[in-house]
Design an enzyme around this catalytic site. Structure first.
Site, PDB file in Angstrom:
ATOM      1  N   GLU A   1       4.897  -6.174  18.503  1.00  0.00           N
ATOM      2  CA  GLU A   1       3.536  -6.744  17.906  1.00  0.00           C
ATOM      3  C   GLU A   1       3.334  -8.206  18.258  1.00  0.00           C
ATOM      4  OE1 GLU A   1       2.377  -6.194  13.868  1.00  0.00           O
ATOM      5  OE2 GLU A   1       0.171  -6.613  14.354  1.00  0.00           O
TER       6      GLU A   1
ATOM      7  N   GLU B   1      -3.388  -5.546   7.724  1.00  0.00           N
ATOM      8  CA  GLU B   1      -2.803  -6.400   6.890  1.00  0.00           C
ATOM      9  C   GLU B   1      -3.303  -6.789   5.371  1.00  0.00           C
ATOM     10  OE1 GLU B   1       0.063  -7.489   7.808  1.00  0.00           O
ATOM     11  OE2 GLU B   1      -0.141  -6.852  10.030  1.00  0.00           O
TER      12      GLU B   1
ATOM     13  N   HIS C   1       4.909  -3.723   1.071  1.00  0.00           N
ATOM     14  CA  HIS C   1       3.952  -4.004   2.193  1.00  0.00           C
ATOM     15  C   HIS C   1       4.165  -3.297   3.565  1.00  0.00           C
ATOM     16  CE1 HIS C   1       1.366  -7.206   4.657  1.00  0.00           C
ATOM     17  NE2 HIS C   1       2.123  -6.466   5.655  1.00  0.00           N
ATOM     18  N   GLU C   2       5.457  -3.427   4.001  1.00  0.00           N
ATOM     19  CA  GLU C   2       5.771  -2.659   5.322  1.00  0.00           C
ATOM     20  C   GLU C   2       5.674  -1.038   5.115  1.00  0.00           C
ATOM     21  OE1 GLU C   2       5.805  -4.275   7.892  1.00  0.00           O
ATOM     22  OE2 GLU C   2       5.949  -6.159   6.803  1.00  0.00           O
TER      23      GLU C   2
ATOM     24  N   ALA D   1       8.751  -9.272   9.017  1.00  0.00           N
ATOM     25  CA  ALA D   1       9.173  -7.955   8.930  1.00  0.00           C
ATOM     26  C   ALA D   1       8.127  -7.272   9.801  1.00  0.00           C
ATOM     27  CB  ALA D   1       9.400  -7.213   7.438  1.00  0.00           C
ATOM     28  N   MET D   2       8.517  -6.035  10.457  1.00  0.00           N
ATOM     29  CA  MET D   2       7.534  -5.507  11.460  1.00  0.00           C
ATOM     30  C   MET D   2       7.706  -4.060  11.090  1.00  0.00           C
ATOM     31  SD  MET D   2       5.668  -5.532  14.001  1.00  0.00           S
ATOM     32  CE  MET D   2       4.905  -4.126  14.390  1.00  0.00           C
TER      33      MET D   2
END
Ligand SMILES: [Zn+2]
Length: 884
Positions: free
Chosen positions: A146, A338, A315-316, A280-281
């Site tokens: 990303e 997001e 969140h991830e 983090a991704m």
């Protein structure tokens, strides 16, 4: 993400802040259905080979297909359609990050296959397919795609709307673990010295969500709702992933239920990487993390660390639905991904640990977003972004915090169940596909039959945030409330001049004690001025009940006084956080006096909520740093000491058995403030003692408290302490401890020691940490100028160490220049970045220059007022007069 302040290593969770190159959209010639990808990383040459087959559908007759590809060497390319294969010539356009494959005979519309053999280098820039190094020196390869870096690993249609299925195969050295988006379906020996791992096909996903990792990893595992969950770490660290595993096991079933759609991938892996750019991704089924965002020592970890890691993991995982299952059409709508993940992550944590009071962190995040929105150089939530640099600049408090706050306001306006029904409808409609943001609010409008589209358009399409001024007039037993809205700017002239922006704002009031105690009333403010009738009259009114609205509230002097009198007992902690932020905002534009703000601070001096106290202390720190003159410095510190000492004495520095976790956090906040802002010599001595104990035996001290003590000890620390901390930093295997040691190196006062810290940043620190260390030195008042001189002198070395900013945010470093408060420095900053422009920090630079200007202006206006207020306090013998 939650921006837990002391672990603010990076401004974002998901967007890698990289690249100054320009993305260009692909022409609409073909669409991919499936990719077969084989990667063979070679750690002896730090290169990799790739074999790729893409099944596409050609949309119209053509002899050319354009793909994204960057820094790849093609060895062979063919295109096959209707049984006929043709060799393709590849023409690269590096500027566009594209390759055109041309064939002699026109390809008919319909299915076709592209075959490419190519090679590349493992990147040293933490993007694409890159080379990492573990603490023990072992090499590994990982991906970070990303926003626009999949094209560095394989030729592809590298835009989010081109979703396809992916079959990944990786040829790895014997003994190495390979992890990817799906489960491995076979793992066979060969070629010589290697093994070949094939993974199941993914469901349809975007190219930026493809991932794989190859190296020496170990794991712990669990499961939830039938989905196997693993946490992978480098050797010796797997137990530090225990808390993240537990979080994932709680969060996943919560989302299954909330979204009404089961987790869409076959397994979930959380992978901790020692070299990693963003926090983090959310790669589908294979989430990658910076180690410090994933790992904590469960036995010694305090509540703050748990909240932080918990919110990042939540969140991830939320992205697996919001972002991965349903993806934005284009990056201009990345805010919905997001902001939604930020907003959503609080829900499972609230259900799991109500005592964490995560809503307080949410409101603190809202205040940060409101602060950013006070700048002229803010941007609307929905922001056009074409180039990679423009896309990457969107990873800020507007995209994350403001969006989350607007969603919170909307949920409160619609009610939880209606909101959720709209979310479910949206997800079901677009699952495995793409959607634009308007699809989201149209679903909510349809489900709720309320004007969500109108409200959202005003908050999403226009920049800035409204100030809602409130006045209450009692008429007998009832009251009239008049509201007025206008855009809030730090720039006073701009703020006071006519501004014609209007929002549709769900406003909720809370009335003061008395007959209407705690009563709430909600209205929709759509005009510049509107009046509403309340059934009861009350001594005061709070214009943002529950702090659920994304707007500032403005009160007249009398309104503030009566609110402040009751604030501690009649307002909720979230309301107190917002009130403090609102009052400070009124000081900034000269509608309030700094002395009045400090009187309110005194009124809240026995507040026990760590988040409220933190909000207050952040402001007191700013005042101490920028507005207090040298002559008054000591009396200001004494005043802060007097303000905070009574609560600190009551809380004590020693953890008591069975005390609440909240008290632990409060102790930590107070230690930081009394040792730092107030520079209390006794507290500083205590902090040093604690640090010495920790250096002897880390397990003997309160881990949470000592994290606060280290920077205090450093501010008075000598070379002996510096050497000890540096040695620990180099030898520590615990990412949480390493983060504390690193931040300690930024906090020394001795310029010689800070010079060593800066040198460390560009010679030994991990690539992703270099700019955050330098920025940390600049935020230290003792290192502000030193750090800036270093940036200018060592710019080329900083760029190199940061992997051309591949892994670290130049935006963060540029934003650190906003610490200055004088015109000479502002001119230097402006001049330097004119000569050394950073495309992906272009907005951050304008914001920094604006901040410096407002600070100068504020100092000129409020500085003298503060001086006389402090002198007044001195004459009256300190802050005895707290009965405001
Ligand atoms: Zn995210």
């Amino acid at each position: 993400m939650k921006r837990a302040s002391h672990f603010l290593l990076c401004a974002c969770v998901c967007l890698a802040l990289v690249s100054v190159s320009s993305a260009q959209r692909l022409p609409t010639i073909a669409r991919p259905d499936n990719y077969k990808l084989t990667f063979a990383p070679d750690f002896s040459t730090d290169g990799f080979g790739g074999v790729e087959t893409i099944q596409v559908r050609v949309q119209k007759p053509t002899s050319e297909i354009v793909l994204n590809a960057l820094d790849l060497d093609f060895h062979e390319a063919t295109i096959t359609a209707r049984g006929a294969s043709q060799k393709a010539t590849a023409t690269f356009e590096k500027e566009k990050e594209q390759v055109t494959l041309a064939v002699g005979k026109t390809l008919p519309p319909g299915p076709a296959t592209i075959d490419i053999k190519y090679t590349g280098k493992l990147s040293s820039e933490l993007r694409g397919l890159y080379l990492g190094k573990q603490d023990d020196g072992h090499k590994y390869a990982a991906t970070q795609f990303e926003a626009t870096d999949a094209r560095r690993a394989f030729p592809c249609f590298d835009e989010p709307a081109y979703k396809a299925t992916f079959n990944v195969t990786v040829i790895a050295d014997n003994g190495m673990t390979v992890i990817s988006n799906t489960r491995a379906i076979s793992d066979v020996d060969g070629p010589v010295g290697k093994h070949t791992v094939r993974f199941a096909a993914t469901p349809k996903i975007s190219s930026y969500l493809v991932a794989f990792v190859v190296g020496n990893f170990e794991y712990i595992e669990g499961s939830a709702d039938g989905i196997p969950i693993r946490v992978y770490t480098t050797a010796g660290k797997k137990e530090l992933g225990r808390f993240a595993l537990e979080t994932a096991e709680k969060v996943l079933p919560y989302y299954d239920h909330y979204f009404g759609i089961k987790y869409p991938y076959s397994k979930l892996d959380l992978v901790g990487l020692s070299d990693f750019g963003p926090g983090a991704m959310e790669n589908a089924g294979c989430i990658t993390f910076r180690e410090v965002f994933l790992m904590l020592d469960d036995k010694h970890g305090g509540i703050e660390r748990k909240k932080f890691v918990g919110s990042v993991v939540a969140h991830e995982i939320a992205h697996q639905w919001f972002g991965d299952l349903v993806t934005m059409q284009w990056w201009d709508d990345v805010w919905l991904n997001e902001g939604f993940a930020d907003w959503m992550s609080s829900k499972p944590l609230e259900a799991w640990h109500p005592e964490w009071e995560v809503e307080l962190s949410d409101v603190t995040d809202s205040t940060r977003a409101l602060n950013l929105d006070a700048l002229q150089n803010t941007h609307p939530i929905h922001q056009e972004a074409e180039t990679a640099a423009q896309i990457l600049q969107l990873a800020d408090a507007i995209t994350y915090g403001k969006t989350a706050a607007v969603l919170r306001m909307l949920e409160s306006y619609l009610g939880e169940e209606t909101f959720r029904a709209g979310v479910n409808e949206y997800l079901k409609e677009h699952a495995y596909g793409s959607a634009a943001a308007a699809d989201f609010w149209n679903a909510l409008t349809k489900v709720s039959k309320k004007p969500v589209d109108k409200i959202m358009a005003t908050f999403v399409e226009q920049a800035g945030a409204p100030l809602v001024s409130v006045k209450m007039k009692c008429r007998g037993s009832s009251a009239t409330v008049s509201l007025e809205q206008r855009r809030y700017y730090y720039d006073r002239a701009r703020f006071e001049s006519d501004n014609n922006q209007l929002w549709e704002i769900p406003v909720c009031f809370k009335q003061g004690l008395g007959k209407g105690a705690g009563a709430e009333k909600c209205v929709l403010l759509t005009q510049e001025q509107q009046s509403f009738t309340l059934a009861t009259c009350s001594p005061w009114i709070n214009a943002n009940a529950g702090a659920r609205g994304f707007y500032r509230s403005g009160y007249d002097a009398e309104g503030i006084r009566s609110l402040a009198r009751d604030a501690e007992r009649a307002l909720s902690p979230t309301e107190r956080i917002m009130l403090l932020s609102d009052l400070w905002a009124s000081v900034r534009v000269d509608r309030g006096k700094i002395g009045d703000y400090l009187v309110v601070a005194q009124g809240l001096q026995s507040d026990r909520q760590p988040e409220v106290v933190s909000q207050l202390i952040a402001q007191l720190d700013f005042i101490g740093r920028y507005l207090v003159t040298d002559a008054d410095r000591e009396s200001y510190r004494l005043w802060v000491r007097d303000l905070l000492s009574p609560v600190a004495e009551e809380v004590g520095w020693k953890k008591k058995p069975s005390e609440s976790e909240e008290k632990e956090s409060l102790r930590k906040v107070l230690l930081g403030a009394l040792g730092g802002v107030a520079r209390d010599p006794e507290v500083q001595a205590f902090a040093r003692k604690l640090v010495d104990q920790a250096l002897q035996d880390p397990s003997a001290v309160d881990r949470e408290l000592v994290a606060s003590a280290f920077p205090i000890a450093a501010s008075n620390g000598d070379a002996v302490l510096f050497d000890q901390v540096l040695a620990r930093l180099k030898s520590s295997q615990n990412p949480e401890e390493s983060a504390v040691y690193q931040q300690t190196l930024e906090a020394f006062s001795d310029p010689k020691l800070l010079a060593r810290t800066l040198e460390y940043a560009i010679s030994e620190a991990r690539s992703q940490d270099a700019t955050s260390i330098i920025g940390g030195v600049m935020r230290n008042p003792a290192g502000q100028k030193l750090g800036w001189d270093f940036v200018r002198a060592q710019w080329a070395a900083i760029e190199k160490q940061s992997g051309a900013f591949g892994g670290a945010s130049p935006g963060g470093l540029v934003a650190s220049t906003g610490v200055f408060c004088d015109s000479a420095s502002r001119d230097e900053v402006k001049q330097f970045f004119t000569v050394h422009p950073v495309a992906s920090a272009e907005r951050a630079l304008r914001q920094s220059l604006e901040r410096i200007d407002y600070c100068i202006d504020l100092k000129g206006r409020q500085g003298p007022q503060l001086a006389s207020w402090l002198q007044e306090q001195g004459r009256h013998g300190g802050n005895d007069a707290t009965g405001n």
